[in-house]
Design a protein around this motif. Structure first.
Motif, mmCIF file in Angstrom:
data_model
loop_
_atom_site.group_PDB
_atom_site.id
_atom_site.type_symbol
_atom_site.label_atom_id
_atom_site.label_comp_id
_atom_site.label_asym_id
_atom_site.label_seq_id
_atom_site.Cartn_x
_atom_site.Cartn_y
_atom_site.Cartn_z
ATOM 1 N N THR A 1 0.838 -1.206 0.000
ATOM 2 C CA THR A 1 0.000 0.000 0.000
ATOM 3 C C THR A 1 0.877 1.261 0.000
ATOM 4 N N THR B 1 1.825 2.314 -3.419
ATOM 5 C CA THR B 1 0.796 2.864 -4.313
ATOM 6 C C THR B 1 0.723 4.390 -4.253
ATOM 7 N N THR C 1 -6.634 3.270 -2.699
ATOM 8 C CA THR C 1 -6.628 1.873 -2.271
ATOM 9 C C THR C 1 -7.966 1.589 -1.588
#
Ligand SMILES: [Zn+2]
Length: 441
Positions: A109, A112, A433
């Motif tokens: 994550t 990202t 996300t």
């Protein structure tokens, strides 16, 4: 005043096309209004465009961090958006580390940040080393767990031997998650004897898929777990799926654009861009896969986008990387083939929207009040020729290069903001996300 109103003669609403105006405020759909009278400021789509919900692709190998040279969050989500896909679910491999721990999910994550043009959710992995501790990863927000029943192709993601399938499913059932399975039985796989495509297909016969699916169904019966069969290529294993469902087992199943549009007999000599596992089989098998699309056996059609760098994709069919790049083209090529078979867009839309959303437990793939305003103005009659260098995929390798296709995502809105205009990505970086705390965002 709403932020945006999109008005079209054909809007995909509750599984059918009808004329409507879709009103958007604060990133969400706030009203579905009649087509007439037009709301002041409404964007009226031309008659050759239909308005679809943002498509969902629940099977994408983004490969970041660790193998970002193969793809990556920037390029993958741009490719998704250009193909009308506003939500992808990332596979736990072939990133390094694979998503088999909470720490690995956090690394992913983190990777990202600032890169997403479409929304991204995550699958975790179930491997021999993390059985017994899946709950932590589930609580951290993965949509379910992927397992291989045969070697995965990368050393750091071990497959589950047959004796671990039942314990894995029991653990999945206890936490209320789903096991998504690469179903090939390794006892029926062998090294390809030569370098030709025929040798490669023969090394991964239909019985390997059938046996693996039978193992999953047997273990579901014992454990009560939910399972999903990934990328079915061999149509003769589908009777097992139909029987299991008739029995009431919570089994879902997907296939991929390449199995529905490409045929073994058309693979050129040395055409390793066509190599994937399980393999693309012959035209007779493909016809049976289409029957299963139409009779509702398949829940989803998803890309299994799994690229690599060009050097790894070279060589013969035995040694080259097994994976097809198709994220940006999946919907277009399946629509092209559906149309060739005389089928309407309606026949495939659920498999690109609500179907994969349900597999991954996501509230996406619909245009309805309260849903995020992910919208696609799709031109079903636009004809164009695929130029692999013009795609958003990081590596310019595709079995569809040079193909004449029909259908283009001309405009895409993410939460009501335009991200694709005239078929090109116009705004990057606004994707998010999808983790539990952000659910429904
Ligand atoms: Zn895959």
């Amino acid at each position: 005043m709403p932020d945006l109103v999109v008005r079209a003669l054909r809007v995909w609403l509750e599984g059918a096309f009808r004329p409507a105006q879709v009103q958007v405020s604060g990133g969400a759909v706030t009203g579905i209004l009649p087509f007439e009278p037009p709301v002041a400021g409404a964007v009226t789509l031309p008659d050759d465009e239909v308005l679809l919900p943002g498509l969902v692709d629940s099977h994408v190998h983004v490969n970041e961090p660790g193998r970002t040279a193969w793809e990556g969050f920037t390029s993958a989500t741009r490719a998704a958006a250009a193909g009308g896909v506003t939500t992808i679910v990332d596979m736990p491999l072939n990133s390094i580390p694979p998503t088999t721990t909470v720490e690995a999910l956090e690394l992913k994550t983190d990777a990202t940040i600032g890169k997403l043009t479409a929304d991204v959710a995550f699958w975790g992995g179930a491997v021999p080393g993390n059985l017994g501790s899946l709950k932590a990863l589930h609580d951290a927000g993965v949509r379910g767990f992927k397992a291989f029943l045969a070697p995965s192709g990368v050393d750091e993601f071990e497959h589950l031997p047959e004796e671990l399938l039942e314990p894995a499913l029991a653990e999945i059932a206890a936490i209320g998650s789903v096991l998504i399975v690469h179903a090939e039985d390794p006892s029926h796989l062998h090294e390809a004897h030569g370098g030709s495509y025929d040798d490669f297909v023969a090394s991964r016969p239909p019985i390997s898929e059938r046996n693996a699916i039978a193992h999953v169904i047997d273990a579901m019966r014992v454990t009560g777990a939910r399972a999903h069969i990934l990328h079915v290529s061999a149509a003769d294993s589908l009777d097992l799926v139909r029987e299991a469902r008739a029995e009431g087992l919570p089994l879902t199943v997907e296939t991929c654009p390449h199995y529905l549009t490409l045929r073994a007999e058309d693979v050129p000599t040395g055409g390793t861009q066509f190599k994937c596992c399980p393999p693309i089989r012959d035209g007779a098998n493909q016809d049976l896969l289409w029957e299963a699309v139409l009779d509702g056996t398949f829940d989803a059609i998803v890309s299994d986008h799994s690229p690599s760098t060009a050097d790894l994709k070279r060589g013969d069919f035995g040694s080259s990387w097994g994976g097809i790049a198709g994220l940006q083209l999946g919907f277009t090529v399946v629509w092209t083939e559906a149309r060739r078979r005389g089928l309407p867009l309606d026949a495939i839309l659920p498999l690109f929207t609500t179907g994969p959303a349900r597999v991954a437990g996501l509230a996406a793939g619909v245009i309805e009040v309260g849903a995020p305003a992910h919208l696609v103005a799709f031109a079903p009659d636009d004809e164009w020729v695929v130029d692999v260098r013009a795609l958003e995929h990081k590596n310019p390798i595709s079995p569809y290069d040079g193909a004449r296709v029909t259908g283009l995502a001309r405009s895409v809105w993410l939460r009501g903001e335009p991200i694709v205009e005239r078929g090109l990505v116009s705004r990057a970086g606004t994707g998010r996300t999808i983790l539990p705390e952000a659910e429904g965002a």
